[in-house]
Design an enzyme around this catalytic site. Structure first.
Site, PDB file in Angstrom:
ATOM      1  N   ASP A  66      -2.035   5.785  -5.258  1.00 27.77           N
ATOM      2  CA  ASP A  66      -2.369   4.901  -4.147  1.00 27.77           C
ATOM      3  C   ASP A  66      -2.653   3.479  -4.614  1.00 27.77           C
ATOM      4  O   ASP A  66      -3.728   3.184  -5.123  1.00 27.77           O
ATOM      5  CB  ASP A  66      -3.591   5.481  -3.433  1.00 27.77           C
ATOM      6  CG  ASP A  66      -3.976   4.715  -2.186  1.00 27.77           C
ATOM      7  OD1 ASP A  66      -3.354   3.673  -1.904  1.00 27.77           O
ATOM      8  OD2 ASP A  66      -4.896   5.163  -1.491  1.00 27.77           O
TER       9      ASP A  66
ATOM     10  N   ASP B 256       0.812  -1.212   0.000  1.00 23.44           N
ATOM     11  CA  ASP B 256       0.000   0.000   0.000  1.00 23.44           C
ATOM     12  C   ASP B 256       0.851   1.271   0.000  1.00 23.44           C
ATOM     13  O   ASP B 256       1.466   1.604   1.008  1.00 23.44           O
ATOM     14  CB  ASP B 256      -0.900  -0.041   1.242  1.00 23.44           C
ATOM     15  CG  ASP B 256      -1.826   1.134   1.347  1.00 23.44           C
ATOM     16  OD1 ASP B 256      -1.953   1.886   0.374  1.00 23.44           O
ATOM     17  OD2 ASP B 256      -2.436   1.296   2.418  1.00 23.44           O
TER      18      ASP B 256
END
EC number: 3.4.23.-
Length: 506
Positions: free
Chosen positions: A287, A100
């Site tokens: 992201d 992430d």
């Protein structure tokens, strides 16, 4: 951003399960994490509905100058993620994690997690079985948009493929309340963001890879394979890039605020026509932990209208347009400053000097991110959106009647409480290209790239890949470019030069 306790309960869909496929070191000094994809079933979407039942449908967040970690609170892991396998301890204990770029901590369930259902359904780290474990004990907690974890820090060796990161600080999660992590296909999260947003200021795994000389170049890159018919889901490359993963040259933009991989973004175009929303500049975050493309409600509503996405009717929005639409139009034609219009007609209590919050609600308590329930806030935000929409149509020389009809239609296209909007699978060929301007270059997304398909055959559904997320100034307006964008464009995270690069994926 990951966007978090400010809860953006988005949650859609088709997702790619990034399981660890293979790690390999090449002669160029790079290490590769092979990614595999699996489709999510409808359970995650149902879980998100349950999780967000008590939440507000549209939100705006005010983040202070020191609110970097606040964006993490908005994150929602129920839509689509990429996963890989790591191990912690000696001998190694294996876990599946989300890689992430929108967060910075590593956490996995702890054997000391006794009362959370999520812990019972996932592997747990057992410190007593590791010869390299070192006690830490510092408390930790992370709040997400649809979930939270709490626990304590420990130190141990972390294995990523053939790389062994020594003395890595990570969180043993002893509490995982809610349903989010119960239905999740992953065990934990490995953050690839900057240390500035790391809870407890723990050094991210990526930092220690560099510090311990495990990686030659301070760069990593993502290639996500969007071809559903191929087994290979993509690849995460540590230490460089694979030239076979992209076409042409990357367009690089500098990181504007360390924490997230945040950069400046220009205007958004729908069918080649500028919207003007980001003419004065917007911020964006690359992201990998978010599947969709999130942006301000104002512009997402315009996009969903253009692609025929069906949301829910906002009566508050329609009421404002019915009662004040003509007044707003007249004031814009008289060249009144747009940011002062809503206060001038009495719908907002400020004159715009704090910046326009393009959402239906605004948060006044930045520390606790509590949502305001006032009707006045909703009317103010609806007015602000109407100003932007009417401005956009005036630039296209539309008639007044057509402009007001268009704005009323946009009210009907406001995203549903889930944040998702359905589209007709049979109408892809009629939908416009949506484009983002980054580093002076226009990056196009075709309908087949921004529409996500859930299910197969007669029960298949098509979902808009655009969801609403409102972040108030000074942090916003903010865009989150998740897998919808990163699937089309190979993404380079250049830590050494503090920049992000995009090129068409091969």
């Amino acid at each position: 951003m990951k966007i978090y306790s400010r809860t953006v309960a988005v949650s859609l869909i088709v997702s790619f399960l990034l399981c660890f496929s293979a790690f390999a070191e090449r002669n160029d000094g790079t290490f590769r994490v092979g990614l595999k994809k699996l489709k999510l079933d409808s359970k995650n979407r149902l879980a998100a509905r349950v999780e967000s039942k008590q939440e507000k449908p549209l939100r705006a967040y005010r983040l202070g100058d020191s609110g970097d970690a606040d964006v993490v609170v908005l994150k929602n892991y129920l839509d689509a993620q990429y996963y890989g396998e790591i191990a912690i301890g000696t001998p190694p204990q294996k876990f599946t994690v989300v890689f992430d770029t929108g967060s910075s901590n590593l956490w996995v369930p702890s054997s000391k997690c006794y009362f959370s259902l999520a812990c019972l359904l996932h592997p747990k780290y057992k410190s007593s079985r590791s010869s390299t474990y070192e006690k830490n004990g510092k408390a930790a907690a992370i709040h997400y948009g649809t979930g939270a974890i709490a626990g304590f820090f420990s130190n141990d060796a972390v294995t990523v493929g053939d790389l062994v990161v020594k003395d890595q600080e990570f969180i043993e999660a002893t509490k995982e309340p809610g349903i989010t992590f119960v239905v999740a296909k992953f065990d934990g999260i490995l953050g690839l963001g900057f240390q500035e947003i790391s809870v407890g200021k723990a050094a991210p795994v990526w930092y220690n890879m560099l510090k311990q000389g495990l990686i030659k170049e301070p760069v990593f890159s993502f290639w996500l394979n969007r071809n559903a018919d191929e087994e290979e889901g993509g690849e995460l490359v540590f230490g460089g890039v694979d030239p076979n993963h992209f076409k042409g040259k990357h367009t690089y933009v500098p990181v504007t605020q360390k924490g997230y991989w945040q950069f400046d973004m220009g205007d958004v175009l729908i069918g080649g026509a500028p919207t003007g929303f980001c003419e004065s500049g917007c911020s964006a975050i690359a992201d990998s932990g978010t599947s969709l493309l999130a942006g301000p409600t104002t512009i997402i509503t315009m996009i969903n209208h253009a692609i025929g996405a069906a949301g829910v009717v906002s009566q508050q929005c329609k009421t404002v347009v019915d009662q004040y639409g003509q007044t707003i139009l007249d004031l814009l034609l008289s060249e009144t400053q747009p940011k002062k219009i809503c206060s001038q007609i009495g719908l907002c209590t400020f004159d715009g000097t704090r910046g326009v919050s393009m959402g239906i609600e605004s948060v006044v308590d930045k520390e606790n991110a509590k949502l305001s329930n006032g009707v006045g806030d909703a009317a103010c935000s609806a007015c602000e959106m109407a100003v932007v929409w009417i401005q956009s149509q005036l630039r296209q020389n539309m008639t007044q009647e057509r402009i007001l009809n268009y704005v009323n239609e946009l009210c009907e296209r406001l995203p549903s409480p889930m944040g998702e909007s359905a589209v007709d699978c049979a109408q892809l060929s009629t939908m416009p290209t949506v484009s983002l301007t980054i580093g002076g270059k226009v990056f196009d997304l075709a309908p087949e790239e921004y529409v996500l398909k859930v299910g197969e055959g007669p029960v298949a559904q098509c979902i808009s890949g655009f969801i609403a997320l409102d972040v108030a100034p000074p942090r916003g307006p903010l865009w989150i470019l998740g897998d919808v964008f990163m699937g089309k464009y190979h993404t380079v995270f250049d830590f050494g030069n503090e920049q992000v690069g995009f090129a068409e994926a091969a």
